[in-house]
Design an enzyme around this catalytic site. Structure first.
Site, PDB file in Angstrom:
ATOM      1  N   LYS A 147     -88.166  40.596  52.293  1.00  0.00           N
ATOM      2  CA  LYS A 147     -89.020  41.763  52.238  1.00  0.00           C
ATOM      3  C   LYS A 147     -88.121  42.862  51.851  1.00  0.00           C
ATOM      4  O   LYS A 147     -87.472  43.408  52.840  1.00  0.00           O
ATOM      5  CB  LYS A 147     -89.761  42.082  53.533  1.00  0.00           C
ATOM      6  CG  LYS A 147     -90.935  43.350  52.946  1.00  0.00           C
ATOM      7  CD  LYS A 147     -91.292  43.782  54.273  1.00  0.00           C
ATOM      8  CE  LYS A 147     -90.466  44.881  55.003  1.00  0.00           C
ATOM      9  NZ  LYS A 147     -90.364  46.055  54.174  1.00  0.00           N
ATOM     10  N   GLY A 189     -80.910  47.967  58.809  1.00  0.00           N
ATOM     11  CA  GLY A 189     -81.946  49.137  58.853  1.00  0.00           C
ATOM     12  C   GLY A 189     -81.624  50.049  60.015  1.00  0.00           C
ATOM     13  O   GLY A 189     -80.419  49.676  60.716  1.00  0.00           O
ATOM     14  N   ALA A 222     -86.074  50.083  64.619  1.00  0.00           N
ATOM     15  CA  ALA A 222     -86.790  49.177  63.835  1.00  0.00           C
ATOM     16  C   ALA A 222     -85.965  47.631  64.403  1.00  0.00           C
ATOM     17  O   ALA A 222     -86.586  46.768  64.610  1.00  0.00           O
ATOM     18  CB  ALA A 222     -86.612  49.064  62.338  1.00  0.00           C
ATOM     19  N   GLY A 223     -84.490  47.849  64.610  1.00  0.00           N
ATOM     20  CA  GLY A 223     -83.890  46.836  64.982  1.00  0.00           C
ATOM     21  C   GLY A 223     -84.292  46.412  66.360  1.00  0.00           C
ATOM     22  O   GLY A 223     -84.255  45.120  66.647  1.00  0.00           O
ATOM     23  N   CYS A 232     -73.985  52.960  56.414  1.00  0.00           N
ATOM     24  CA  CYS A 232     -73.803  52.610  57.942  1.00  0.00           C
ATOM     25  C   CYS A 232     -72.492  52.778  58.463  1.00  0.00           C
ATOM     26  O   CYS A 232     -72.113  53.160  59.676  1.00  0.00           O
ATOM     27  CB  CYS A 232     -74.467  51.259  58.327  1.00  0.00           C
ATOM     28  SG  CYS A 232     -73.722  50.017  57.435  1.00  0.00           S
ATOM     29  N   GLU A 267     -76.290  59.113  64.385  1.00  0.00           N
ATOM     30  CA  GLU A 267     -76.046  58.890  63.018  1.00  0.00           C
ATOM     31  C   GLU A 267     -76.945  59.952  62.048  1.00  0.00           C
ATOM     32  O   GLU A 267     -78.168  60.039  62.210  1.00  0.00           O
ATOM     33  CB  GLU A 267     -76.590  57.310  62.683  1.00  0.00           C
ATOM     34  CG  GLU A 267     -76.321  57.023  61.240  1.00  0.00           C
ATOM     35  CD  GLU A 267     -76.453  55.543  60.763  1.00  0.00           C
ATOM     36  OE1 GLU A 267     -75.742  54.819  60.275  1.00  0.00           O
ATOM     37  OE2 GLU A 267     -77.468  55.139  61.279  1.00  0.00           O
TER      38      GLU A 267
END
Length: 479
Positions: free
Chosen positions: A176, A228, A232-233, A284, A383
């Site tokens: 996805k 990501g 969400a992680g 990242c 971040e």
């Protein structure tokens, strides 16, 4: 307009069950440039069922490793004639400059795949171990169905660094991509279809948070590999924990570039530019904190500020452009707000800040350097994921190490010093998954990943391949 109406499930192109679509916006023009079908939970069920069948009763997991490698090579062979087309699509959907990371993300895929294949060829798929009660053969078996969820900042490259080791391991995959950047991955799906893998080996769905959540929590998925954000992680980690299944989480970072008192600014500055401002600051492993000895603080601020102020901002399709737009209006506004709060808290704008003049359309932010920043401030701890770097002074090497490690993230970092042995010794004390001495790079033969809120597991190298494998001990008692 690039328009697609079908999903790739079970080796077939099928219509989504609910008939919805996702519009893709060019961040440089703010215009819709494409449309893909939106998968629902029912489509996720169908894709997982296809992958499950392909793994449980299909030929793929039992093929020799060399046969699986050959199939991966066919995918790359199908991609290569479409290189320039893919570069154009990627640049227009994420805004990464064609002369920089936008072009590199596509053109370096064959090299990446060759490196991953090299790790697989050298991998100990079976090894014999003797113990006090006999001999065992330790075998490496594919973990099963993999749910691969990919971020928008590297749609093709990040996909391949998950897909290739998963396939070589013998897994089947439900992929996805991000809803912000599905067009490049749709082209990859066409190449996968052309490569002739067994039906259901790779299934490609488009969708947002709901589709990602359905895939992560699906009981038919044996492992989730995600790149990501940390929020969400965490959600994916919770879903996998409920089912006691593993996940690989490649999340964010707030990495430090430590300039030692004998460090060379001519090495530090290009490294910071590449790591922090490449891909428009949306990386990242950005070196978004520069730590400089107080005795050299002014010259460091000047050197970094001068280099950043010279970066060319503009149309990402122009080969001369070095900084393009951010991915969305929401991300642009978030970055601008973070800079504004930093200034309100006392930070000094050395260069940049705000939107660039002459670019009224597009999600642009001026490349920004901030000085006089308290290391506990939001801008130095969170971040940014935009073209912003802070320069922070330190007093002594122990203080520098303390500041470098004072972060909830632990992905990357760098140390700059003319005494390479001393610099490497300092680097060993930084608590991150990766550290570079006198540069900023990743080595695709070595593990990529982080500590703390930067994630779980590793990608690249034999360590990345192991994420998709389960060891089985075959005990040959009495031998």
């Amino acid at each position: 307009m690039i328009q697609h109406s079908t999903l790739h499930i079970g080796g077939q192109w099928v219509s989504p069950q609910a008939g919805g679509f996702i519009d893709v916006v060019n961040p440089a023009t703010e215009q819709v440039i494409g449309r893909v079908p939106e998968a629902t939970a029912a489509d996720v069920d169908a894709a997982v069922a296809a992958a499950r069948t392909a793994f449980d009763t299909g030929a793929w997991p039992g093929l020799p490793v060399d046969a699986r490698i050959a199939a991966v090579q066919r995918i790359v062979a199908a991609l290569e004639p479409r290189t320039e087309e893919l570069v154009d699509v990627l640049v227009r959907e994420i805004g990464s400059p064609v002369g920089g990371k936008g072009g590199m993300q596509v053109r370096m895929v064959p090299t990446l795949v060759d490196t991953l294949i090299g790790a697989a060829r050298a991998f100990p798929w079976e090894e014999e171990r003797k113990g006090p009660f006999g001999t065992s053969v330790v075998r490496q078996l594919p973990i099963g169905v993999v749910g691969a969820i990919v971020s928008w900042n590297g749609p093709l490259f990040l996909t391949m660094q998950k897909l290739v080791p998963a396939l070589i391991a013998g897994c089947t995959v439900v992929l996805k991509p991000s809803p912000e950047a599905p067009l490049t991955v749709q082209a990859l799906a066409e190449c996968i279809a052309e490569a002739g893998l067994p039906p259901g080996t790779v299934n490609v769905l488009h969708g947002g948070t709901k589709a990602g959540a359905a895939l992560s929590a699906h009981p038919g998925v044996d492992l989730v590999s995600f790149t990501g954000g940390a929020a969400a992680g965490r959600a994916i980690g919770r879903a996998c924990g409920e089912q006691i299944k593993p996940c690989v989480l490649e999340l964010g970072g707030k990495s430090a570039a430590v300039l030692l008192d004998d460090g060379d600014l001519d090495r530090l500055v290009p490294a910071v530019l590449g790591a922090t401002f490449g891909n428009n600051g949306q990386q990242c492993y950005a070196l978004s904190r520069v730590l400089a000895p107080r005795s050299r603080y002014a010259e460091t601020v000047e050197a970094v500020g001068s280099a950043v102020s010279a970066l060319r901002v503009g149309d990402p399709l122009d080969p001369e452009t070095e900084i393009g737009p951010l991915i969305s209006v929401a991300q642009r506004d978030r970055v601008l707000a973070m800079v504004e709060r930093a200034v309100a808290e006392g930070a000094r704008v050395v260069t940049g800040g705000g939107r660039p003049p002459g670019l009224p359309v597009g999600y642009y932010v001026r490349p920004t350097v901030l000085a006089d920043v308290d290391h506990r401030a939001e801008i130095a701890q969170e971040e940014v994921f935009g073209p912003v770097v802070t320069v922070i002074p330190y007093d002594g090497e122990e203080h520098a190490i303390t500041l470098a490690n004072d972060s909830r993230y632990g992905l990357s970092g760098a140390v700059f010093g003319e005494d390479a042995r001393r610099a490497a010794g300092t680097a060993r004390r930084i608590r991150t998954g990766m550290v570079t001495v006198n540069g900023a790079t990743t080595n695709w033969a070595a593990p990529f990943g982080g500590l703390k809120d930067s994630g779980l597991g590793r990608e690249y190298g034999p360590e990345g391949l192991r994420m998709f494998l389960e060891p089985q001990s075959l005990h040959l008692t009495g031998n």
